[in-house]
Design an enzyme around this catalytic site. Structure first.
Site, PDB file in Angstrom:
ATOM      1  N   GLY A   1       0.669  -1.007  -0.218  1.00 57.83           N
ATOM      2  CA  GLY A   1       0.038   0.070   0.096  1.00 57.83           C
ATOM      3  C   GLY A   1       0.872   1.576  -0.041  1.00 57.83           C
ATOM      4  N   CYS A   2       0.335   2.391  -0.534  1.00 61.72           N
ATOM      5  CA  CYS A   2       1.069   3.468  -0.239  1.00 61.72           C
ATOM      6  C   CYS A   2       1.498   4.118   1.008  1.00 61.72           C
ATOM      7  CB  CYS A   2       0.147   4.678  -1.023  1.00 61.72           C
ATOM      8  SG  CYS A   2      -1.727   4.851  -0.478  1.00 61.72           S
ATOM      9  N   TYR A   3       0.648   4.177   2.022  1.00 59.80           N
ATOM     10  CA  TYR A   3       1.091   4.454   3.077  1.00 59.80           C
ATOM     11  C   TYR A   3       2.219   3.595   3.927  1.00 59.80           C
ATOM     12  CZ  TYR A   3      -2.938   7.848   4.008  1.00 59.80           C
ATOM     13  OH  TYR A   3      -3.579   8.752   4.123  1.00 59.80           O
TER      14      TYR A   3
ATOM     15  N   SER B   1       5.473   4.382   2.463  1.00 54.03           N
ATOM     16  CA  SER B   1       6.048   5.508   2.883  1.00 54.03           C
ATOM     17  C   SER B   1       6.669   5.356   4.437  1.00 54.03           C
ATOM     18  CB  SER B   1       4.972   6.709   2.992  1.00 54.03           C
ATOM     19  OG  SER B   1       4.078   6.718   3.980  1.00 54.03           O
TER      20      SER B   1
END
Lengths: 350, 350, 350, 350
Positions: free
Chosen positions: D155-157, D160
């Site tokens: 996932g994107c979060y 990061s």
């Protein structure tokens, strides 16, 4: 009928100065007697602020050079919307001449000239006044504000952090160490500074931290928290720049001191249940800066996380209104015995 | 002391409905007696609009299902903030029950049911009412508005185009043919329609025309211009969608009828010099939507181009305020004999 | 295998300079040999442009002071991304030293030094070069570009206006008088100028016209149109500033010369059907700047309005790419015999 | 010359699907053989994505209904850009038919079907596959990715958060408890969901937290951190919605385990010094999403705070590229033995 008092704004061309103009123009108990600006001296308010272009009063009132004697003759209350360091140079003579001074800069927010020097990088220009200034957080300093000659209106970040923290800290519901404040600010928070970093195309479609780990506002936040806690409080504070015009969103990470949901709810209700400018969110609602923009309101919500044991508190306010000029007007209302919401009951726009 | 009248808003959950709530909540001569919404019936204003979350009045007032009989009992003036076609279904019974109706939809803006059908794609639901409705452009229809039972509040684009055009056209200072109106609108102009085209990531960093060459608002603009000119007027109108929340900027391309700068200036001064909500810009100033956002003001500026012989007129307004709900309240003020600026003298924010 | 040629960018710290860096770094037939900037001399590309922070090449290449002799030794083709007036000072000596020069400023776009002085407010610094410069609009000047020593790359507005107009004008399908160009530009169009007008909070939530009625780009647009039409062409041009980073949207109002839809369609198809960087929209599609951002593409659509008899043509491009640096690279490709799309076939992002 | 492999995208009409199209179209070793979309079946890529409107390939390739047998015949590698729950229904049959599957949904990121059910609210549709899926974080799972049949792209979060955390945690330089991740996401992170919350005028000029304290991505983040630390790790995660199109900015609050600045610097240098898509910022630089937008890069910076003893780590990436489709392509490159940067070395735009 309350008679109108005469007020002046020194340094009225920045964002918080312009916001003071907006608020004071519609204030029922105030007459805006003078506005000063070195840059715009001689021009009318209507010329400098096209938004006020056909207000007859703004077409008549001209910016003047800031002259302390004249200001003292024209106004009972003087708002200083000046850079730190400069504000102090005006405060002392204005006080001597009998004015009440509400300073929006950082110059009188701290009690310690040494801490001021550490964080602001220059000697304090008027350390003798630090003692007498009153920190203008109305929800917590109402009594002192009633008799203040010099009010230091809080910074925008500190307001967004202190208001949600103070009740918990004073009630002993959270530990005073390990506090983290992660804040997001709109670009007007940088003032009308003409620097490359604040150009539209440098801010738009950008999210970025800055001033990490030692932003100037830390000094003021920690002093207030330490006073509230009765012991030295050191916090972590991380500001970020976000492409909106106005608004601060703060997320606080706290360690509860065996506090239950009920205790936290009661603590906030007791502290702010009757406060006109604090909105305690209920149910699933979380703060959103668009719901406070242009108003003097702060939104607060919180969540106890059973997985981590932490307490997350979130707040949203408008950095120029509750975070600066609105709060300064709120302090003036208290100082002068006006209804505290006078001129500040703003119906928020979409 | 003017006694407060009771008013209702039917369809209060869209942007113009929410703006009516904002304006009427602070209106000195009005009591908001009822708000309706099929979607939110049973919920309070405070629940649906978090901005109004701690206003005691908004915590008490609940959205109801729209019921014509109840509305007529509760309110003297009813604002309809409904989609076209739907509004007409409410107007007729409300009028029969003695209410004054201010409709913000397109349903009663035209005199011709045939033109309505041509532009809106369905038969007019209440053609008998077209005759009696008054077009709510206060600067030009003040007298008629004083005795109107049914007011058709103008569209946002039409307001931005008609106000700058009417004085010139009536004075014969421009040719009535060849008029071009190039308009830019913020995204709230599309209403709270939940469609892919209006998602943030589809609008942000985008500029695009739409509805070219035959946008619905043309019908209303041309009817009003034809009435003003005394002969049929056909114009070119090009709307564009721009990533701002609020605002319309219109640029008009006109052919002067041997008009000098002095004549144009005098024409505007005569038409609008005393109008509280029209700002005629002076000197080098040009309209900027940010100077009217949240207010009921329209800015107008013009330039004669010696190179082309054309007259360029530019206007800026807030599509939700002067372009919709603010203007509707202005019409109500006239209708009810209140000061025309009551509840509308909004100090603009930065 | 085409050998790489060495190129330099003079004035590489502005937006068009940075865009040249982006494009030339990924160009298959080019080696970026030098970049100059008075402000950043000594720093690496990686330091000045964090986007390129870990590109090994950008960590090595340093900005240098602009030195004509050194540039001529290091590069065969020199791009000038300098303010008007300054660019001309570099062009002459570089040409004398045998470089091919592609100038992105306005200095060599006009044939008349008098018109330059009228529009740019100062004497032309190198009028002798005006004769030999080639206007770098590849779709129309391909042959001349192959042998140019000095290419004047068009302005962003002119590109957005000329490309849709040229085919119609040359084919005699529109009248050459009465042309109106209404354009919207993103804020990067103002360059990296550090001025209050371009601060984030002054541009965001704002739409405003400027430079009306006599913007500098008019000189260049009208000269090119006059050449195309074979007679003097005067147009109306109205630029507007819109809160997006990149993009120009132009709406043209034209009078067809008895042209049918088929003729217009054929005219565009003939002119641009095979052009790699022109997208003729079909069906109901209208231009949208978000569909060209970051690419060298221009979108064009048109509508004949049966109600007014007018022809509306709309275009969208990226002001920094097709409107500046991308087009300059396209010209270089032609000049050096590279495939015209080399380094410019950019897959567009959402 | 590496021969091109055939790939397909299932569910290609959302943001990550469209980004896959962008990246795969320009990938040197890939041929885009099929794209599916129930909504757009029958239309060409050019019709659905105007950005690709005149790419000949996109004018030819049509969206098809998702048919597993056909997909397996047409493509060796299939990307699934589908909602969670739906993706799993495609993965199993595609794997059976011999395809390599790269899933961008959450369906195969967790090893535990129970945790999946806890966080996603429904039973896992294909629990048998959880064992064999490889978590597609290339910087940490390169070896496993080389032989994966089923890759679960992060996932994107999580990307990061994990990329800045993993080196510190594995090296024992931070405590594994008490970790806080405060993240800001652009609106495209919500996908192309047509909901009121994501309308332009609801997001613009707004900053708001959501999904606090238990966002779904926690499950995936904590599983990966627990694997890295060798013991259960529970973190605090607070996502916020910010009005930008693309980008995630994460601020991590960590407790160092007696780690010096040198140790942290060395740790990051060792982990990422040679990584093509990780940019370790130096000096005073801090991450800014605008420096990674449109690229597959993540920026990382850190500060040890001597006042609090904490370590603050900040990261910025593009949620659709490194946070989704770019990373998925990176995994494919590893899987298929292509150079890892193939098709991903994107020169970033201003």
């Amino acid at each position: 009928m309350i008679p109108r008092i005469k007020v002046a704004i020194v340094g009225a061309s920045g964002y918080s100065g312009e916001e003071l103009v907006r608020l004071l123009l519609q204030h029922p108990h105030v007459e805006l007697a003078a506005v000063t600006s070195r840059q715009y001296a001689g021009q009318t308010l209507a010329q400098v602020f096209p938004r006020h272009g056909n207000d007859p009063f703004c077409r008549a009132l001209r910016f003047s050079e800031p002259n302390v004697e004249l200001l003292a003759k024209m106004a009972e209350v003087v708002f200083l919307a000046l850079p730190h360091g400069v504000a102090a140079e005006f405060a002392a003579p204005l006080l001597n001449l009998g004015c009440q001074v509400i300073d929006l800069s950082a110059d009188f927010r701290l009690k310690s000239a040494a801490v001021y020097q550490e964080f602001y990088g220059h000697e304090h220009p008027a350390p003798a006044l630090l003692e007498q200034s009153v920190y203008g957080l109305p929800e917590w300093n109402r009594a002192a504000l009633k008799n203040a000659a010099l009010i230091a209106s809080p910074g925008c970040y500190p307001t967004s952090i202190l208001l949600p923290l103070m009740p918990l800290l004073k009630a002993g519901l959270i530990k005073s160490d390990g506090i983290i404040a992660d804040s997001l600010s709109g670009v007007s928070g940088a003032g009308r500074k003409v620097e490359r970093d604040y150009l539209f195309a440098e801010c738009n479609e950008s999210m970025r931290p800055y001033g990490i780990p030692k932003h100037r506002h830390l000094s003021e936040i920690e002093e207030q928290l330490s006073l509230a806690a009765g012991l030295p409080v050191i916090i972590q504070f991380s500001p970020h720049l976000i492409p909106v015009n106005r608004g601060i969103l703060t997320t606080l990470y706290l360690t509860p001191e065996k506090a239950s949901s009920e205790q936290i709810a009661q603590c906030y209700e007791k502290a702010y249940g009757q406060e006109p400018f604090v909105r305690l969110l209920e149910g699933k609602a979380l703060p959103d800066t668009k719901n406070v923009t242009g108003t003097n309101m702060i939104e607060i919500a919180w969540r106890l996380d059973p997985r981590t044991g932490r307490l997350i508190v979130m707040s949203a306010l408008d950095n120029i209104t509750k975070g600066a000029s609105g709060q300064a007007v709120q302090s003036m209302n208290i100082l002068r015995g006006f209804p505290e919401t006078a001129g500040l009951w703003i119906s928020p726009t979409i």
